[in-house]
Design an enzyme around this catalytic site. Structure first.
Site, short mmCIF file in Angstrom:
data_model
loop_
_atom_site.label_atom_id
_atom_site.label_comp_id
_atom_site.label_asym_id
_atom_site.label_seq_id
_atom_site.Cartn_x
_atom_site.Cartn_y
_atom_site.Cartn_z
N CYS A 176 0.80 -1.24 0.00
CA CYS A 176 0.00 0.00 0.00
C CYS A 176 0.83 1.28 0.00
O CYS A 176 0.67 2.12 -0.89
CB CYS A 176 -0.94 0.01 1.20
SG CYS A 176 -2.24 -1.22 1.08
N1 LIG Z 1 -4.14 -5.60 1.75
C1 LIG Z 1 -4.11 -4.45 2.38
O1 LIG Z 1 -3.33 -4.24 3.34
C2 LIG Z 1 -5.05 -3.35 2.01
C3 LIG Z 1 -5.21 -2.25 2.88
C4 LIG Z 1 -6.06 -1.23 2.53
C5 LIG Z 1 -6.69 -1.28 1.31
N2 LIG Z 1 -6.51 -2.33 0.45
C6 LIG Z 1 -7.20 -2.32 -0.83
O2 LIG Z 1 -8.17 -3.35 -0.86
C7 LIG Z 1 -8.27 -3.85 -2.19
C8 LIG Z 1 -8.08 -5.35 -2.15
O3 LIG Z 1 -6.79 -5.62 -1.62
P1 LIG Z 1 -6.38 -7.08 -1.12
O4 LIG Z 1 -5.01 -6.93 -0.61
O5 LIG Z 1 -7.43 -7.66 -0.23
O6 LIG Z 1 -6.38 -7.85 -2.54
P2 LIG Z 1 -6.18 -9.41 -2.80
O7 LIG Z 1 -5.53 -9.51 -4.13
O8 LIG Z 1 -5.55 -10.05 -1.62
O9 LIG Z 1 -7.68 -9.98 -2.90
C9 LIG Z 1 -8.61 -9.59 -3.85
C10 LIG Z 1 -9.64 -10.70 -4.02
O10 LIG Z 1 -10.65 -10.24 -4.93
C11 LIG Z 1 -11.01 -11.31 -5.76
N3 LIG Z 1 -11.70 -10.78 -6.93
C12 LIG Z 1 -11.16 -10.15 -8.02
N4 LIG Z 1 -12.16 -9.75 -8.85
C13 LIG Z 1 -13.33 -10.11 -8.27
C14 LIG Z 1 -14.68 -9.98 -8.63
N5 LIG Z 1 -15.05 -9.36 -9.73
N6 LIG Z 1 -15.62 -10.48 -7.81
C15 LIG Z 1 -15.26 -11.12 -6.68
N7 LIG Z 1 -14.00 -11.28 -6.28
C16 LIG Z 1 -13.04 -10.78 -7.06
C17 LIG Z 1 -9.70 -12.04 -6.04
O11 LIG Z 1 -9.93 -13.36 -6.50
C18 LIG Z 1 -9.06 -11.99 -4.64
O12 LIG Z 1 -9.43 -13.10 -3.85
C19 LIG Z 1 -7.23 -3.09 -3.01
O13 LIG Z 1 -7.83 -1.97 -3.63
C20 LIG Z 1 -6.25 -2.60 -1.98
O14 LIG Z 1 -5.57 -1.46 -2.38
C21 LIG Z 1 -5.73 -3.37 0.79
#
Ligand SMILES: NC(=O)c1ccc[n+]([C@@H]2O[C@H](COP(=O)([O-])OP(=O)(O)OC[C@H]3O[C@@H](n4cnc5c(N)ncnc54)[C@H](O)[C@@H]3O)[C@@H](O)[C@H]2O)c1
Length: 455
Positions: A270
């Site tokens: 991030c």
């Molecule tokens: N990981 C962090 O620390 C964190 C912190 C704050 C914000 N975010 C934000 O949260 C969002 C997700 O991050 P993450 O780390 O959880 O991602 P990730 O890659 O770990 O998980 C995303 C999930 O979404 C699924 N996915 C993709 N397209 C989809 C759809 N159309 N329908 C249903 N599922 C779908 C994928 O298969 C995956 O399991 C990003 O925008 C990220 O910037 C993440």
């Protein structure tokens, strides 16, 4: 009263949100396009590695189910949280393709739903993306109108990997970017029931919330860079010690001590990208973003600064060990890891580098390719190492004694990036101890200072 929630995207953030919501008594339907994630949740197992996720999911299995059908989720819930990836694009902005796909599916489901439903975007996006890049997708696919037929909010989370469930249930504040009052009321009600303590809820326009999310991360990275600048300075001031200075200025309530421990740069999935994205936004709207660009460049330069600093301690061809390859302790994530960057920079300068991390072995191997090795144990990493760089304050590294570093060698140089090792290591006669952020040559530093005032 809202009782049923759907969570779209069961990754690092979404799966923990789902578990946290279930633990607070909500019925939660998880949706993911990856069948493996859906299967895991339905079996009461964590689809990703995260502290306590397995435990919380197993304990609240009766409140949770998962599906690959967005329609099933929308029809079976009152509010949907969307937490799918928004990777960085070539401009430094966040790509919307995964969210668009999810919104299109949700829109089609909304077309078949009679009652009111709120869609909450949690994925990180830039200002304008929700209203102009995503809302039209929902309206087109549903044939319905936002505000009249369904609600929309942007509500990011401020969590750290490794403590996602804890941070989600006990946040400093909840950020609600609302399309209209009705959407915000629904989300605030859910937030107040999810949080373990009465939360501060900050309600605002969607655009202000989009800005607040990345502004917060970017501000924290500036604090880290400031601390790293102080660390660099302290190494050049006689008797300089960044912890002494940070403890002092961190006592001022305007500053605070968090994220002020000079050492290595900011990393992970991030911080670095949010900073770049905010710079992109400045450029696009005509605001001055020099501060953000400078912060990013400075952070990128840290690995090479440290490589230069330790170069005199190593002969070419000798082995150097890097302890800590994940971007922080207790994580398997190597994205933007300073340990990996440092290992690669050291290998580039001619050292034979062998890294070790308790959790990030696979990720580090991929990142290193054939440029550096990854050991299976701390002992294997240390065996031949004339130089050891400790890049995370992992408890396993902090517990090491001088004898562990030395093995059968006559001497060893240890670079302690966070000054986290036992003082007996630093004091051992066969250890050349090099802490970041502390002056190790007072005479040289005095000479430089003196020259400023006497020449
Ligand atoms: N990981 C962090 O620390 C964190 C912190 C704050 C914000 N975010 C934000 O949260 C969002 C997700 O991050 P993450 O780390 O959880 O991602 P990730 O890659 O770990 O998980 C995303 C999930 O979404 C699924 N996915 C993709 N397209 C989809 C759809 N159309 N329908 C249903 N599922 C779908 C994928 O298969 C995956 O399991 C990003 O925008 C990220 O910037 C993440």
């Amino acid at each position: 009263m809202i009782q049923s929630i759907s969570v779209v995207g069961l990754g690092k953030l979404g799966a923990s949100m789902l578990a946290g919501m279930a633990s607070r008594g909500f019925d939660v339907i998880g949706v993911d396009i990856a069948e493996s994630a859906v299967r895991a949740v339905n079996e009461g197992c964590a689809p990703v590695q995260e502290t306590d996720l397995d435990k919380v999911l197993a304990a609240h299995r009766d409140k949770v189910r998962a599906t690959t059908s967005h329609e099933e989720a929308v029809l079976g819930s009152d509010i949907s949280f969307v937490i799918v990836p928004t990777p960085t694009d070539s401009r430094g902005a966040f790509e919307l393709q995964y969210v668009r796909f999810a919104f299109e599916r949700l829109g089609r489901a909304l077309a078949r739903k009679d009652g009111y439903h709120v869609v909450v975007l949690t994925s990180t996006v830039l200002p304008g993306a929700t209203r102009h890049g995503l809302l039209p997708v929902l309206e087109a696919a549903s044939g319905k109108e936002c505000g009249k037929d369904f609600g929309l909010c942007y509500s990011p989370e401020f969590i750290a990997l490794g403590s996602v469930i804890h941070d989600f249930l006990d946040p400093d504040f909840c950020l609600v970017g609302e399309f209209d009052r009705r959407s915000g009321d629904a989300l605030e009600e859910v937030n107040r029931r999810i949080c373990l303590r009465e939360p501060v809820v900050r309600r605002m326009s969607i655009e202000n919330a989009e800005l607040a999310k990345i502004a917060l991360n970017s501000y924290v990275t500036m604090k880290i860079s400031f601390a790293n600048t102080l660390a660099d300075l302290c190494e050049r001031i006689p008797g300089g010690d960044v912890d002494v200075v940070s403890d002092a200025i961190g006592s001022d309530s305007r500053i605070g001590r968090k994220y002020l421990t000079g050492g290595l740069g900011f990393a992970g999935p991030c911080f670095p990208r949010d900073n770049v994205a905010l710079g992109f936004l400045c450029e696009q709207v005509g605001a001055k973003g020099n501060l953000l660009v400078a912060n990013h460049d400075y952070n990128k330069s840290i690995a090479s600064r440290i490589t230069t600093k330790i170069a005199p301690h190593v002969e070419k061809g000798r082995t150097a060990a890097v302890l800590g390859l994940s971007y922080k302790p207790l994580s398997h994530v190597v994205e933007e890891s300073q340990g990996v960057a440092l290992a690669l920079a050291m290998a580039e300068s001619g050292m034979r580098v062998i890294g070790y991390d308790p959790l990030a072995t696979d990720g580090a191997r991929n990142a290193f390719r054939d440029k550096a090795l990854v050991a299976e144990s701390i002992d294997a990493a240390l065996a031949d190492a004339a130089l050891v760089v400790v890049t995370t304050a992992d408890a396993r590294f902090r517990a090491l004694k001088a004898e562990d570093f030395l093995g059968s060698k006559e001497s060893v140089t240890i670079v302690d990036c966070w000054r986290c090792l036992d003082p007996s290591v630093a004091d051992h006669p066969q250890v050349d101890y090099v802490p970041l952020g502390r002056c190790v040559d007072d005479a040289l530093a005095s000479g430089v200072l003196e020259a400023i005032w006497t020449n």
